[in-house]
Design an enzyme around this catalytic site. Structure first.
Site, PDB file in Angstrom:
ATOM      1  N   CYS A   1       0.819  -1.229   0.000  1.00  0.00           N
ATOM      2  CA  CYS A   1       0.000   0.000   0.000  1.00  0.00           C
ATOM      3  C   CYS A   1       0.847   1.272   0.000  1.00  0.00           C
ATOM      4  O   CYS A   1       0.329   2.357  -0.234  1.00  0.00           O
ATOM      5  CB  CYS A   1      -0.954  -0.007   1.188  1.00  0.00           C
ATOM      6  SG  CYS A   1      -2.087  -1.397   1.151  1.00  0.00           S
TER       7      CYS A   1
ATOM      8  N   HIS B   1      -3.050   7.144   2.536  1.00  0.00           N
ATOM      9  CA  HIS B   1      -3.536   5.843   2.083  1.00  0.00           C
ATOM     10  C   HIS B   1      -4.887   5.581   2.742  1.00  0.00           C
ATOM     11  O   HIS B   1      -5.055   5.812   3.938  1.00  0.00           O
ATOM     12  CB  HIS B   1      -2.530   4.767   2.479  1.00  0.00           C
ATOM     13  CG  HIS B   1      -3.032   3.383   2.272  1.00  0.00           C
ATOM     14  ND1 HIS B   1      -3.615   2.974   1.085  1.00  0.00           N
ATOM     15  CD2 HIS B   1      -3.063   2.299   3.104  1.00  0.00           C
ATOM     16  CE1 HIS B   1      -3.972   1.712   1.191  1.00  0.00           C
ATOM     17  NE2 HIS B   1      -3.654   1.275   2.402  1.00  0.00           N
TER      18      HIS B   1
ATOM     19  N   ASN C   1     -10.206   0.057   0.176  1.00  0.00           N
ATOM     20  CA  ASN C   1      -8.741   0.064   0.136  1.00  0.00           C
ATOM     21  C   ASN C   1      -8.270  -0.585  -1.170  1.00  0.00           C
ATOM     22  O   ASN C   1      -8.359  -1.803  -1.317  1.00  0.00           O
ATOM     23  CB  ASN C   1      -8.197  -0.690   1.355  1.00  0.00           C
ATOM     24  CG  ASN C   1      -6.673  -0.731   1.387  1.00  0.00           C
ATOM     25  OD1 ASN C   1      -6.012  -0.368   0.421  1.00  0.00           O
ATOM     26  ND2 ASN C   1      -6.124  -1.192   2.503  1.00  0.00           N
TER      27      ASN C   1
HETATM   28  N1  COA Z   1     -18.803  -8.000   9.778  1.00  0.00           N
HETATM   29  C1  COA Z   1     -19.233  -8.296  11.020  1.00  0.00           C
HETATM   30  N2  COA Z   1     -18.396  -8.643  12.004  1.00  0.00           N
HETATM   31  C2  COA Z   1     -17.070  -8.675  11.727  1.00  0.00           C
HETATM   32  C3  COA Z   1     -16.566  -8.377  10.460  1.00  0.00           C
HETATM   33  C4  COA Z   1     -17.493  -8.052   9.456  1.00  0.00           C
HETATM   34  N3  COA Z   1     -17.115  -7.731   8.196  1.00  0.00           N
HETATM   35  N4  COA Z   1     -15.226  -8.499  10.484  1.00  0.00           N
HETATM   36  C5  COA Z   1     -14.886  -8.856  11.737  1.00  0.00           C
HETATM   37  N5  COA Z   1     -15.997  -8.978  12.492  1.00  0.00           N
HETATM   38  C6  COA Z   1     -16.107  -9.360  13.881  1.00  0.00           C
HETATM   39  C7  COA Z   1     -14.936 -10.175  14.359  1.00  0.00           C
HETATM   40  O1  COA Z   1     -15.164 -11.536  14.030  1.00  0.00           O
HETATM   41  C8  COA Z   1     -15.001  -9.925  15.853  1.00  0.00           C
HETATM   42  O2  COA Z   1     -15.945 -10.798  16.399  1.00  0.00           O
HETATM   43  P1  COA Z   1     -15.671 -11.561  17.793  1.00  0.00           P
HETATM   44  O3  COA Z   1     -15.445 -10.459  18.795  1.00  0.00           O
HETATM   45  O4  COA Z   1     -16.919 -12.322  17.979  1.00  0.00           O
HETATM   46  O5  COA Z   1     -14.445 -12.383  17.518  1.00  0.00           O
HETATM   47  C9  COA Z   1     -15.555  -8.516  15.970  1.00  0.00           C
HETATM   48  O6  COA Z   1     -16.103  -8.203  14.674  1.00  0.00           O
HETATM   49  C10 COA Z   1     -14.609  -7.436  16.376  1.00  0.00           C
HETATM   50  O7  COA Z   1     -13.420  -7.587  15.689  1.00  0.00           O
HETATM   51  P2  COA Z   1     -12.245  -6.590  15.991  1.00  0.00           P
HETATM   52  O8  COA Z   1     -10.985  -7.238  15.532  1.00  0.00           O
HETATM   53  O9  COA Z   1     -12.307  -6.119  17.404  1.00  0.00           O
HETATM   54  O10 COA Z   1     -12.631  -5.337  15.089  1.00  0.00           O
HETATM   55  P3  COA Z   1     -11.790  -4.040  14.895  1.00  0.00           P
HETATM   56  O11 COA Z   1     -12.507  -2.936  15.549  1.00  0.00           O
HETATM   57  O12 COA Z   1     -10.340  -4.228  15.221  1.00  0.00           O
HETATM   58  O13 COA Z   1     -11.862  -3.847  13.321  1.00  0.00           O
HETATM   59  C11 COA Z   1     -10.599  -4.152  11.310  1.00  0.00           C
HETATM   60  C12 COA Z   1     -11.314  -4.849  12.460  1.00  0.00           C
HETATM   61  C13 COA Z   1     -10.044  -5.220  10.384  1.00  0.00           C
HETATM   62  C14 COA Z   1     -11.605  -3.293  10.548  1.00  0.00           C
HETATM   63  C15 COA Z   1      -9.456  -3.261  11.886  1.00  0.00           C
HETATM   64  O14 COA Z   1      -8.661  -4.014  12.744  1.00  0.00           O
HETATM   65  C16 COA Z   1      -8.591  -2.686  10.810  1.00  0.00           C
HETATM   66  O15 COA Z   1      -9.024  -1.879  10.015  1.00  0.00           O
HETATM   67  N6  COA Z   1      -7.300  -3.038  10.776  1.00  0.00           N
HETATM   68  C17 COA Z   1      -6.390  -2.534   9.767  1.00  0.00           C
HETATM   69  C18 COA Z   1      -6.625  -3.271   8.486  1.00  0.00           C
HETATM   70  C19 COA Z   1      -5.989  -2.593   7.324  1.00  0.00           C
HETATM   71  O16 COA Z   1      -6.119  -1.421   7.168  1.00  0.00           O
HETATM   72  N7  COA Z   1      -5.279  -3.379   6.477  1.00  0.00           N
HETATM   73  C20 COA Z   1      -4.659  -2.858   5.333  1.00  0.00           C
HETATM   74  C21 COA Z   1      -3.505  -1.988   5.723  1.00  0.00           C
HETATM   75  S1  COA Z   1      -2.738  -1.305   4.363  1.00  0.00           S
END
Ligand code: COA
Length: 323
Positions: free
Chosen positions: A113, A248, A278
């Site tokens: 990215c 980004h 993204n």
């Molecule tokens: N829909 C519904 N529930 C979802 C879901 C979706 N699309 N994706 C994940 N969940 C659930 C998980 O299973 C978890 O459930 P559990 O508590 O029963 O296990 C719950 O939501 C919470 O997950 P959590 O990891 O606490 O969410 P978060 O607030 O950290 O958000 C991301 C998850 C992936 C959105 C976040 O971590 C993120 O954006 N990370 C960076 C990713 C990124 O930018 N990558 C590219 C970088 S270049």
């Protein structure tokens, strides 16, 4: 000699997939996706489209806007994590062929990215020796390396390409300073198998990207803040002198967290993740293109482009916009 961005373009697949549509096939909701990421929809390629086709569309638009003919180009650089072919030829060679850049060199660059930032600086540096215009593209088809059954990752990504034409001139401004950083110790946080590390027993069947969301989120917020602070410190300016930060587009919450740490308003960041998700190396050039198209960039505006992603990699460029 200064290097200016003189034309911008984008390439997007026609097919737009909303959160509601995704919720028909995986256990998710529009509310969850939007509240956790800021994403409402993404564009996804059809069978005839690829990184090269999107990049070619973006390139043609950027060249036309810059008033540069393909045969005038000295270099075509494509930043991508999803090249058309597994190893070779490079996607840049396909773009070079399809736009008719008959006198240009062409190569791909892998920095996930952060790819567009790396490619911009690579091209700018090469132009110190070859003053001909260069074409810099960020292009990714993330949908082809995403597991569409994994709600943790598939909701985050989209496909697209953004292109910039660089031209050398004596006019002041342009790309003033860039910072490129990497930390391979974080390689596993966001990775995609299928390269030579993975022993193959038959034809490659493909692999999906894998991500530790929390780890990437925490890294991204810190890296983003660091880039902005380092760039302004090295240029001896303050944040109040920066008109736009074009980050980004990975998750609007990453941008909000960085804004809080930098203690500046969200209105100074250009955010278009809602409709595009993204698109990896394509987010920064597509965001800059939209910012320009909407008439929000004025001559002499100081703009920071910032990227972060797999590798881990991160980096930024400070640009004094000349229009
Ligand atoms: N829909 C519904 N529930 C979802 C879901 C979706 N699309 N994706 C994940 N969940 C659930 C998980 O299973 C978890 O459930 P559990 O508590 O029963 O296990 C719950 O939501 C919470 O997950 P959590 O990891 O606490 O969410 P978060 O607030 O950290 O958000 C991301 C998850 C992936 C959105 C976040 O971590 C993120 O954006 N990370 C960076 C990713 C990124 O930018 N990558 C590219 C970088 S270049």
């Amino acid at each position: 000699m200064n290097v200016h961005i003189t034309g911008l373009g984008y390439g997007l697949p026609a097919r737009r997939v909303t959160n509601e549509e995704l919720a028909k096939t995986i256990d998710t909701t529009d509310e969850w996706i939007f509240s956790h990421t800021g994403i409402r929809a993404r564009h996804i390629v059809g069978p005839e489209e690829s990184s090269a086709t999107l990049a070619t569309s973006a390139a043609k638009m950027a060249l036309a806007r810059a008033g540069v003919k393909p045969e005038e180009l000295g270099m075509v650089v494509v930043a991508t994590s999803t090249p058309d072919y597994g190893a070779f030829p490079s996607t840049a060679c396909l773009v070079q062929r399809d736009i008719g850049a008959v006198h240009a060199g062409a190569f791909d660059l892998f920095a996930a990215c952060t790819g567009f930032i790396y490619a911009l600086e690579a091209a700018r540096s090469l132009m110190q020796n070859d003053l001909r215009p260069a074409l810099v593209i960020g292009a990714d088809v993330m949908s082809r390396i995403t597991d569409w059954k994994d709600r943790n990752t598939c909701v985050l990504f989209g496909d697209g390409a953004g292109a910039a034409v660089l031209q050398a001139s004596d006019r002041p401004g342009g790309i003033r300073h860039s910072i490129l950083r990497a930390d391979g110790k974080g390689a596993q946080a966001l990775h995609h198998e299928g390269g030579c590390r993975t022993p193959q027993t038959g034809p490659w069947q493909g692999a999906y990207l894998q991500m530790n969301g929390r780890q990437v989120f925490n890294f991204a917020v810190k890296a983003f803040e660091e880039i902005v602070r380092d760039l302004i410190a090295r240029q001896g300016i303050t944040l109040s002198e920066v008109r736009w930060i074009v980050p980004h587009q990975a998750n609007v919450r990453i941008i909000e967290a960085a804004a809080r740490r930098l203690d500046i308003g969200l209105d100074r960041f250009f955010v278009n993740i809602g409709d595009l998700a993204n698109t990896s190396a394509a987010t920064v050039p597509m965001a800059l293109e939209q910012l320009h198209r909407e008439g929000k960039l004025q001559a002499d505006d100081t703009v920071i482009l910032a990227g972060f992603g797999a590798g881990l990699t991160w980096g930024g460029s400070l640009v004094q916009w000349q229009g």
